[in-house]
Design a protein around this motif. Structure first.
Motif, PDB file in Angstrom:
ATOM      1  N   ALA A   1       0.134   4.425   0.542  1.00  0.00           N
ATOM      2  CA  ALA A   1      -0.570   4.804   2.386  1.00  0.00           C
ATOM      3  C   ALA A   1       0.274   4.652   3.026  1.00  0.00           C
ATOM      4  CB  ALA A   1      -1.654   5.214   2.018  1.00  0.00           C
ATOM      5  N   CYS A   2       0.134   3.317   3.291  1.00  0.00           N
ATOM      6  CA  CYS A   2       0.780   2.801   4.938  1.00  0.00           C
ATOM      7  C   CYS A   2       1.714   1.316   4.819  1.00  0.00           C
ATOM      8  CB  CYS A   2      -0.414   2.265   5.249  1.00  0.00           C
ATOM      9  SG  CYS A   2      -1.367   0.354   4.470  1.00  0.00           S
TER      10      CYS A   2
ATOM     11  N   CYS B   1       0.977  -1.306  -0.159  1.00  0.00           N
ATOM     12  CA  CYS B   1      -0.149  -0.257   0.011  1.00  0.00           C
ATOM     13  C   CYS B   1       0.940   1.066   0.091  1.00  0.00           C
ATOM     14  CB  CYS B   1      -0.806   0.101   1.346  1.00  0.00           C
ATOM     15  SG  CYS B   1      -1.912   1.355   1.594  1.00  0.00           S
TER      16      CYS B   1
ATOM     17  N   HIS C   1      -7.524   3.069   2.346  1.00  0.00           N
ATOM     18  CA  HIS C   1      -6.263   4.022   1.636  1.00  0.00           C
ATOM     19  C   HIS C   1      -7.694   3.810  -0.190  1.00  0.00           C
ATOM     20  CE1 HIS C   1      -3.582   2.916   5.211  1.00  0.00           C
ATOM     21  NE2 HIS C   1      -3.771   5.243   5.580  1.00  0.00           N
TER      22      HIS C   1
ATOM     23  N   ASP D   1      -9.256   6.748  -0.014  1.00  0.00           N
ATOM     24  CA  ASP D   1      -9.113   8.146   0.478  1.00  0.00           C
ATOM     25  C   ASP D   1      -7.761   8.917  -0.885  1.00  0.00           C
ATOM     26  OD1 ASP D   1      -8.577   8.439   2.943  1.00  0.00           O
ATOM     27  OD2 ASP D   1      -6.748   7.748   3.168  1.00  0.00           O
ATOM     28  N   HIS D   2      -7.661   7.597  -1.872  1.00  0.00           N
ATOM     29  CA  HIS D   2      -6.678   7.742  -3.511  1.00  0.00           C
ATOM     30  C   HIS D   2      -8.941   8.278  -4.663  1.00  0.00           C
ATOM     31  CE1 HIS D   2      -3.899   7.572  -6.110  1.00  0.00           C
ATOM     32  NE2 HIS D   2      -5.199   7.100  -6.619  1.00  0.00           N
TER      33      HIS D   2
ATOM     34  N   TYR E   1      -1.080   3.211  -9.051  1.00  0.00           N
ATOM     35  CA  TYR E   1      -1.271   3.530  -7.805  1.00  0.00           C
ATOM     36  C   TYR E   1      -1.762   2.075  -6.768  1.00  0.00           C
ATOM     37  CZ  TYR E   1      -2.079   5.804  -2.757  1.00  0.00           C
ATOM     38  OH  TYR E   1      -2.237   6.336  -1.637  1.00  0.00           O
TER      39      TYR E   1
ATOM     40  N   ALA F   1      -3.402   0.240  -3.191  1.00  0.00           N
ATOM     41  CA  ALA F   1      -3.550   1.640  -1.869  1.00  0.00           C
ATOM     42  C   ALA F   1      -4.608  -0.201  -1.287  1.00  0.00           C
ATOM     43  CB  ALA F   1      -4.472   2.005  -1.855  1.00  0.00           C
ATOM     44  N   CYS F   2      -4.470  -0.218  -0.258  1.00  0.00           N
ATOM     45  CA  CYS F   2      -5.204  -1.531   0.784  1.00  0.00           C
ATOM     46  C   CYS F   2      -6.702  -0.730   1.139  1.00  0.00           C
ATOM     47  CB  CYS F   2      -4.553  -1.852   1.741  1.00  0.00           C
ATOM     48  SG  CYS F   2      -4.652  -0.052   3.216  1.00  0.00           S
TER      49      CYS F   2
END
Lengths: 311, 486
Positions: free
Chosen positions: B48-49, B46, B71, B74-75, B64, B66-67
């Motif tokens: 983000a995290c 991810c 996230h 968020d994206h 990109y 993301a989980c």
């Protein structure tokens, strides 16, 4: 574990490999890793099932596949001791139908199809004899089937007609030969060889228990009230009822032995003996061969173990 | 059925096509190459995290990851990118619809890439649920009624006309029709035949038979075409006089096996030298024969394919006892010396048969007919047979372990399940001279029927187990997935 994975994305594969072995040296890490893999696999599999389910609902596929349940009423199993599951009487014979022989394309009575096909394909024990006679008669009368028919008159299906017309021909032939016997067994031996186990004019009194038993395996056997003769039609002849047949067997084969009972049962179960009166069960040896259940078993095990024609 | 995605995906496809999806799928979902697997292993975290989950997604608009733990959302808020590919299965999540959506074009791409992945890894293609094509979907929509098989209806049952002492054929046909895996194969219309419509293929004929059995019709069927086909292709049956149900069974399997090849491309025919036609997949097992030299204890092992096991009937007993005898080591005696490759001489030896691989359908033939120069006779001895049978004791691996008297190290793993359940019994009634065949078949669990030519009647399991038994048919209870990693 998670920390180490964080670092991984920046490492080359080589570094990753050595790092991996280093981390796995530690037993706790190895256990963590194993748990992580197990959980990931579990999660993935569960997710797969959920996606399949969601896909079915969302796209309408589940609804489409399930449709509506068909009405079962017309297909219900009949629960009755006198009927089979379809509701057909256990005592009544199924109506015979004609089928078209895939070999000669002639209509053949379904209940006589197998013996017809055997001859038609030239496979039977007597096929070569029949074939050569047929060739001989054909050369004499190339444009007519007449010779062929009289040659093989036991072979009802060759006429291509209905059983009745066949029977009529037979009766005519019979009269012509001045044969008084009503027993069809004699018909085959029209070439002069008198059938040794012919039962002309026979009554049950003159027969041994074994003879009676054998005879009743093959014919209906009910004694006519008018002529006092035995009915020589098949064990399922429509003229007489199962009750009449059973009563006769009980009286003739008494004292009621377990054998006679089993015999009665075998009849009901549809013994493989030809059910048509034009049956070609003529000599006991032929009958024996036909109804032999299991031919030569020698070396069977060896042979069976390697399915035919396969390496 | 609606699998055309959503308006948001349609707009995206109109602008950028399917290529972005293909690339994401090939690299991070199916990983169709070594390169791709490397990318996935090193970069699917991810953004983000930095975590590996839960449920990783890739943005379809930009690079990109993301989980699903917040996230992705968020994206989509910050970037206004609304379409995401789930990296486990390649499904599309639309943040505007707030749901997974299904698009047929993408589904098809996904399946193609999955096949590529399997090829790249040398594994068999993973299971994917059935999807109807346009015609099939239309047929399902038009014909909404579904025929269900239930223990209360005659669907799947049909009487068979006796064509003149053809009960030997009728009972074998009833057995084949009630073989669960064969039924699935034929009702799934899996037989694709090159000779379609020629009337010369026995597999096509059996396929038609299945349709007849499940049509709901009640009148008895006439199997004249089937008989003709089998006699045409198995001339050795020599026609009408030879009517042993067992012989007919083996001949029928053989013709079916040969005709299965009609629809198969040459390249697919053999997998690791083994035929993979439906008949072989269901009926073929491997019989191991170990010949042990009594002098040097050298073992010579051969494995032969088998379709059925013929068992001697020696006095009253059970099927298990017959199998126990069948797999017992047997001293071949001094009259039958075999050349030992070790000793380079003819030696006395022992021979033992065991089951190396089990077929899905185990067919047993009780040798009730004895033919010798002196006497032909039928052995009507009672041999009991169970409704549920565990074949483990007769396996080669198990026997080796027992012989080594090393039960603790028995190689049979926890995954091995060799349980079988009875689904058909063929009986011979009467004597050798005048006999009749009938069959008991299991239509579904706990629902047995007696098939006597055109007559089908209900039967109880007790009745089946108390019958004499000539041919016994068992079906494997648990089917394993194929895992042939090469």
């Amino acid at each position: 574990m998670n920390n180490s994975i964080n670092i991984m994305s920046e490492l080359s594969m080589n570094d990753l490999n050595s790092k991996f072995f280093e981390i796995m040296q530690n037993e706790t890490n190895a256990e963590d890793a194993a748990n992580f893999i197990f959980e990931s696999v579990c999660e993935d599999v569960t997710l797969g099932v959920l996606f399949e389910f969601h896909h079915g609902l969302k796209t309408g596929l589940t609804e489409l596949i399930e449709g509506e349940k068909e009405e079962e009423e017309g297909y219900k199993i009949v629960n009755s001791p006198e009927c089979d599951v379809f509701g057909f009487s256990l005592l009544k014979k199924t109506p015979d139908s004609n089928c078209s022989c895939p070999n000669c394309e002639r209509p053949v009575s379904a209940t006589r199809f197998a013996p017809h096909l055997e001859k038609c394909m030239g496979m039977g024990r007597n096929s070569s004899r029949i074939a050569s006679r047929r060739i001989a008669s054909n050369s004499r009368e190339p444009t007519s089937y007449a010779g062929l028919l009289s040659d093989d008159e036991d072979d009802a299906d060759w006429s291509g007609g209905s059983l009745q017309s066949d029977r009529r021909k037979r009766r005519m032939k019979n009269n012509h030969n001045k044969r008084s016997s009503k027993i069809h067994k004699g018909h085959r031996n029209n070439n002069g060889n008198h059938n040794s186990d012919s039962n002309e004019g026979a009554t049950y009194e003159t027969m041994s228990a074994n003879e009676k038993k054998n005879l009743l395996l093959q014919i209906c056997g009910v004694v006519s009230e008018h002529t006092k003769k035995l009915c020589t039609r098949s064990t399922r002849c429509p003229q007489h009822t199962e009750e009449q047949r059973r009563a006769l067997r009980n009286s003739v084969l008494e004292p009621s032995t377990p054998e006679s009972q089993t015999m009665g049962l075998a009849d009901e179960a549809g013994s493989p003996l030809d059910s048509s009166p034009s049956s070609s069960c003529s000599s006991s040896s032929r009958k024996r061969d036909r109804h032999r259940a299991a031919p030569k078993m020698k070396n069977k095990r060896d042979r069976n173990m390697s399915p035919n024609g396969r390496d | 059925m609606n699998d055309s995605g959503c308006i948001h995906l349609s707009n995206f496809k109109a602008a950028k096509g399917a290529n972005p999806y293909k690339i994401v799928h090939a690299f991070f979902v199916s990983c169709t190459s070594y390169e791709a697997r490397r990318y996935k292993a090193t970069s699917c975290l991810c953004f983000a995290c930095g975590q590996t989950g839960p449920r990783m997604h890739s943005c379809l608009h930009c690079i990109y990851f993301a989980c699903y733990g917040g996230h992705v959302l968020d994206h989509s808020k910050t970037k206004k990118h609304f379409l995401y590919v789930d990296l486990s299965y390649g499904n599309i999540y639309c943040a505007q619809c707030q749901d997974y959506i299904y698009d047929r074009e993408f589904t098809d791409i996904s399946r193609t890439l999955r096949m590529k992945e399997a090829k790249s890894l040398g594994i068999s293609v993973p299971f994917t649920p059935w999807l109807p094509n346009a015609n099939e979907a239309m047929a399902l929509r038009r014909m909404r009624k579904r025929r269900l098989i239930s223990p209360h209806t005659t669907i799947g049952l049909r009487g068979l006309q006796n064509l003149g002492s053809t009960c030997f054929m009728n009972c074998i046909v009833q057995t084949l029709i009630h073989t669960p895996l064969l039924r699935d194969y034929f009702l799934g219309e899996k037989h694709k035949c090159k000779t379609q419509g020629s009337g010369k293929c026995l597999v096509c004929e059996v396929s038609k038979l299945f349709q007849e059995f499940y049509s709901g019709a009640k009148t008895p069927l006439t199997l004249h075409r089937l008989l003709h086909l089998i006699w045409t292709h198995a001339r050795h049956l020599a026609g009408y006089e030879q009517q042993d149900a067992h012989e007919f069974f083996i001949a029928t399997l053989d013709v079916l096996h040969r005709h299965c090849m009609n629809g198969v491309e040459d390249t697919e025919k053999k997998e690791n030298g083994r035929c993979n036609c439906i008949i072989d997949q269901i009926f073929t097992g491997g019989l191991q024969s170990d010949v042990v030299c009594t002098s040097c204890s050298g073992v010579s092992t051969t494995i032969d394919p088998f379709w059925d096991i013929s068992l001697d009937v020696a006095g009253p007993g059970s099927l298990q006892a017959c199998l126990e005898r069948f797999t017992r080591a047997e001293h071949l005696g001094s009259a039958a010396k075999i050349k030992c490759s070790n000793c380079r001489a003819y030696r006395e030896s022992t021979k033992q048969l065991t089951l190396e691989t089990l077929p899905i359908v185990a067919s047993f033939h009780l040798k009730r007919f004895e033919h010798s120069s002196q006497i032909d006779r039928k052995i009507s001895t009672f041999v009991s047979f169970p409704a549920e049978l565990d074949m483990t004791p007769f396996m080669s691996t198990h026997r080796r372990a027992v012989d080594a008297a090393d039960n603790n190290n028995a190689p049979q793993g926890i995954f091995e399940d060799n349980r079988y359940s009875l689904f058909a019994v063929v009986n011979h009634l009467g004597s050798l001279d005048a006999g009749h065949y009938t069959a008991y078949v299991r239509q579904m669990k706990g629902s047995w029927f007696k098939c006597d030519d055109h007559m089908i009647t209900r039967a109880s399991l007790r009745e089946v187990l108390d019958s004499e038994g000539y041919l016994l048919f068992y079906h494997k209870t648990v089917l394993e997935y194929e895992c042939d990693v090469s």
